[in-house]
Motif scaffolding. Sequence first.
Motif, PDB file in Angstrom:
ATOM      1  N   GLY A  16       0.842  -1.195   0.000  1.00  0.00           N
ATOM      2  CA  GLY A  16       0.000   0.000   0.000  1.00  0.00           C
ATOM      3  C   GLY A  16       0.872   1.237   0.000  1.00  0.00           C
ATOM      4  N   LEU A  17       0.375   2.300   0.606  1.00  0.00           N
ATOM      5  CA  LEU A  17       1.105   3.562   0.650  1.00  0.00           C
ATOM      6  C   LEU A  17       2.467   3.425   1.331  1.00  0.00           C
ATOM      7  CD1 LEU A  17       1.383   6.680   0.434  1.00  0.00           C
ATOM      8  CD2 LEU A  17       0.257   6.787   2.660  1.00  0.00           C
ATOM      9  N   ILE A  18       2.498   2.882   2.545  1.00  0.00           N
ATOM     10  CA  ILE A  18       3.748   2.839   3.304  1.00  0.00           C
ATOM     11  C   ILE A  18       4.721   1.816   2.707  1.00  0.00           C
ATOM     12  CG2 ILE A  18       4.798   2.444   5.567  1.00  0.00           C
ATOM     13  CD1 ILE A  18       3.172   5.026   5.440  1.00  0.00           C
ATOM     14  N   GLY A  19       4.257   0.593   2.469  1.00  0.00           N
ATOM     15  CA  GLY A  19       5.118  -0.421   1.876  1.00  0.00           C
ATOM     16  C   GLY A  19       5.602  -0.019   0.494  1.00  0.00           C
ATOM     17  N   GLY A  20       4.707   0.529  -0.306  1.00  0.00           N
ATOM     18  CA  GLY A  20       5.077   0.986  -1.646  1.00  0.00           C
ATOM     19  C   GLY A  20       6.062   2.143  -1.593  1.00  0.00           C
ATOM     20  N   SER A  21       5.866   3.061  -0.650  1.00  0.00           N
ATOM     21  CA  SER A  21       6.777   4.204  -0.519  1.00  0.00           C
ATOM     22  C   SER A  21       8.164   3.752  -0.084  1.00  0.00           C
ATOM     23  CB  SER A  21       6.215   5.222   0.484  1.00  0.00           C
ATOM     24  OG  SER A  21       5.047   5.828  -0.030  1.00  0.00           O
ATOM     25  N   LEU A  22       8.236   2.773   0.828  1.00  0.00           N
ATOM     26  CA  LEU A  22       9.539   2.261   1.241  1.00  0.00           C
ATOM     27  C   LEU A  22      10.243   1.605   0.055  1.00  0.00           C
ATOM     28  CD1 LEU A  22      11.681   1.721   3.367  1.00  0.00           C
ATOM     29  CD2 LEU A  22      10.396  -0.344   4.010  1.00  0.00           C
ATOM     30  N   ALA A  23       9.513   0.803  -0.699  1.00  0.00           N
ATOM     31  CA  ALA A  23      10.099   0.128  -1.863  1.00  0.00           C
ATOM     32  C   ALA A  23      10.617   1.135  -2.881  1.00  0.00           C
ATOM     33  CB  ALA A  23       9.068  -0.799  -2.512  1.00  0.00           C
ATOM     34  N   VAL A  24       9.787   2.100  -3.249  1.00  0.00           N
ATOM     35  CA  VAL A  24      10.191   3.057  -4.281  1.00  0.00           C
ATOM     36  C   VAL A  24      11.293   3.979  -3.770  1.00  0.00           C
ATOM     37  CG1 VAL A  24       8.428   4.862  -3.871  1.00  0.00           C
ATOM     38  CG2 VAL A  24       9.335   4.506  -6.168  1.00  0.00           C
ATOM     39  N   ALA A  25      11.301   4.297  -2.479  1.00  0.00           N
ATOM     40  CA  ALA A  25      12.352   5.149  -1.907  1.00  0.00           C
ATOM     41  C   ALA A  25      13.700   4.436  -1.938  1.00  0.00           C
ATOM     42  CB  ALA A  25      11.988   5.543  -0.472  1.00  0.00           C
ATOM     43  N   LEU A  26      13.722   3.169  -1.551  1.00  0.00           N
ATOM     44  CA  LEU A  26      14.973   2.406  -1.592  1.00  0.00           C
ATOM     45  C   LEU A  26      15.462   2.235  -3.028  1.00  0.00           C
ATOM     46  CD1 LEU A  26      14.202  -0.253   1.152  1.00  0.00           C
ATOM     47  CD2 LEU A  26      16.058   1.446   1.234  1.00  0.00           C
ATOM     48  N   ARG A  27      14.541   1.964  -3.939  1.00  0.00           N
ATOM     49  CA  ARG A  27      14.912   1.801  -5.357  1.00  0.00           C
ATOM     50  C   ARG A  27      15.451   3.111  -5.926  1.00  0.00           C
ATOM     51  NH1 ARG A  27      12.919  -2.881  -7.948  1.00  0.00           N
ATOM     52  NH2 ARG A  27      12.961  -1.848  -9.962  1.00  0.00           N
ATOM     53  N   ALA A  28      14.776   4.229  -5.631  1.00  0.00           N
ATOM     54  CA  ALA A  28      15.185   5.527  -6.172  1.00  0.00           C
ATOM     55  C   ALA A  28      16.581   5.916  -5.709  1.00  0.00           C
ATOM     56  CB  ALA A  28      14.179   6.604  -5.759  1.00  0.00           C
ATOM     57  N   ARG A  29      16.965   5.444  -4.534  1.00  0.00           N
ATOM     58  CA  ARG A  29      18.270   5.778  -3.968  1.00  0.00           C
ATOM     59  C   ARG A  29      19.309   4.685  -4.195  1.00  0.00           C
ATOM     60  NH1 ARG A  29      14.149   8.106  -1.572  1.00  0.00           N
ATOM     61  NH2 ARG A  29      14.354  10.182  -0.662  1.00  0.00           N
ATOM     62  N   GLY A  30      18.952   3.652  -4.961  1.00  0.00           N
ATOM     63  CA  GLY A  30      19.884   2.570  -5.251  1.00  0.00           C
ATOM     64  C   GLY A  30      20.289   1.780  -4.017  1.00  0.00           C
ATOM     65  N   GLN A  31      19.380   1.627  -3.068  1.00  0.00           N
ATOM     66  CA  GLN A  31      19.708   1.007  -1.789  1.00  0.00           C
ATOM     67  C   GLN A  31      19.128  -0.390  -1.605  1.00  0.00           C
ATOM     68  OE1 GLN A  31      21.856   2.618   0.553  1.00  0.00           O
ATOM     69  NE2 GLN A  31      22.165   3.701  -1.367  1.00  0.00           N
ATOM     70  N   VAL A  32      18.611  -0.989  -2.675  1.00  0.00           N
ATOM     71  CA  VAL A  32      18.038  -2.328  -2.597  1.00  0.00           C
ATOM     72  C   VAL A  32      18.353  -3.069  -3.888  1.00  0.00           C
ATOM     73  CG1 VAL A  32      15.755  -1.608  -3.479  1.00  0.00           C
ATOM     74  CG2 VAL A  32      15.928  -3.619  -1.995  1.00  0.00           C
ATOM     75  N   SER A  33      18.628  -4.356  -3.747  1.00  0.00           N
ATOM     76  CA  SER A  33      18.934  -5.162  -4.938  1.00  0.00           C
ATOM     77  C   SER A  33      17.664  -5.599  -5.657  1.00  0.00           C
ATOM     78  CB  SER A  33      19.754  -6.393  -4.548  1.00  0.00           C
ATOM     79  OG  SER A  33      20.980  -5.987  -4.004  1.00  0.00           O
ATOM     80  N   SER A  34      16.677  -6.069  -4.906  1.00  0.00           N
ATOM     81  CA  SER A  34      15.408  -6.474  -5.519  1.00  0.00           C
ATOM     82  C   SER A  34      14.271  -6.339  -4.512  1.00  0.00           C
ATOM     83  CB  SER A  34      15.473  -7.916  -6.043  1.00  0.00           C
ATOM     84  OG  SER A  34      15.545  -8.832  -4.968  1.00  0.00           O
ATOM     85  N   VAL A  35      13.068  -6.130  -5.032  1.00  0.00           N
ATOM     86  CA  VAL A  35      11.882  -5.974  -4.190  1.00  0.00           C
ATOM     87  C   VAL A  35      10.796  -6.918  -4.688  1.00  0.00           C
ATOM     88  CG1 VAL A  35      10.121  -4.408  -3.290  1.00  0.00           C
ATOM     89  CG2 VAL A  35      12.409  -3.522  -3.812  1.00  0.00           C
ATOM     90  N   THR A  36      10.309  -7.728  -3.776  1.00  0.00           N
ATOM     91  CA  THR A  36       9.173  -8.610  -4.046  1.00  0.00           C
ATOM     92  C   THR A  36       8.047  -8.192  -3.108  1.00  0.00           C
ATOM     93  OG1 THR A  36      10.582 -10.453  -4.700  1.00  0.00           O
ATOM     94  CG2 THR A  36       8.359 -11.016  -3.997  1.00  0.00           C
ATOM     95  N   ALA A  37       6.825  -8.266  -3.582  1.00  0.00           N
ATOM     96  CA  ALA A  37       5.679  -7.945  -2.733  1.00  0.00           C
ATOM     97  C   ALA A  37       4.747  -9.143  -2.655  1.00  0.00           C
ATOM     98  CB  ALA A  37       4.927  -6.732  -3.274  1.00  0.00           C
ATOM     99  N   TRP A  38       4.046  -9.228  -1.549  1.00  0.00           N
ATOM    100  CA  TRP A  38       3.024 -10.246  -1.323  1.00  0.00           C
ATOM    101  C   TRP A  38       1.762  -9.526  -0.887  1.00  0.00           C
ATOM    102  CZ3 TRP A  38       0.307 -10.864   3.202  1.00  0.00           C
ATOM    103  CH2 TRP A  38      -0.579 -11.937   3.226  1.00  0.00           C
ATOM    104  N   GLY A  39       0.638 -10.074  -1.277  1.00  0.00           N
ATOM    105  CA  GLY A  39      -0.640  -9.528  -0.850  1.00  0.00           C
ATOM    106  C   GLY A  39      -1.757 -10.436  -1.296  1.00  0.00           C
ATOM    107  N   ARG A  40      -2.970 -10.026  -0.983  1.00  0.00           N
ATOM    108  CA  ARG A  40      -4.146 -10.827  -1.327  1.00  0.00           C
ATOM    109  C   ARG A  40      -4.792 -10.390  -2.631  1.00  0.00           C
ATOM    110  NH1 ARG A  40      -7.545  -9.796   3.804  1.00  0.00           N
ATOM    111  NH2 ARG A  40      -6.726  -7.784   3.258  1.00  0.00           N
ATOM    112  N   ARG A  41      -4.499  -9.160  -3.066  1.00  0.00           N
ATOM    113  CA  ARG A  41      -5.124  -8.632  -4.286  1.00  0.00           C
ATOM    114  C   ARG A  41      -4.082  -8.483  -5.385  1.00  0.00           C
ATOM    115  NH1 ARG A  41      -7.329  -4.870  -0.473  1.00  0.00           N
ATOM    116  NH2 ARG A  41      -5.963  -3.333  -1.395  1.00  0.00           N
TER     117      ARG A  41
END
Length: 186
Positions: A16-41
Amino acid sequence: MEADKPVGKLVILGLGLIGGSLAVALRARGQVSSVTAWGRREGSLARGRELGYIDDYSLDLAEALQGADIAVLATPTLVCEKVLSQLPGKLGPDTILTDVASVKGSLLRAARRVWKTEPANLVLAHPIAGSEQSGVEAADPDLFVRHRVILTPTEATDASACNRISAMWQAVGAEVVTMSVERHDR
């Protein structure tokens, strides 16, 4: 995990907002190798991938968590305990589990019930940030800049796990403070 990135594989449980913002913030700053998400929808997960916020997603919790360095419980607070109860046996031995819920005591008690002990790799966190908007489409790479994130380690919390979570939040511009679960919830 790559040596120059605080996070190798990040798994967001609830995009959602918080999880998505953390993912995009880390990606934008080159601070994560890969991001996977889990959810029901699947719709919101597919949208997160379409927007480039995540690399992959799964509706299967065990599959999503495979190889995770850090798993972030980012579901609504009332759903956190239910998801937490599904995690034993699915987290790798070195996976750090953290969250973004606003209440810590109930999650800590739930973790103790679920694991029959307090996991050393559990670092409960509360980012003091948000928006009037919701959902992955409202994700903002600057949501946490100059905002506080409260970590609530306990005596059982592994210091290196706490340091990794602190580094993750600092990498997205947050000011990290620590306090007890009890003080936080007061």
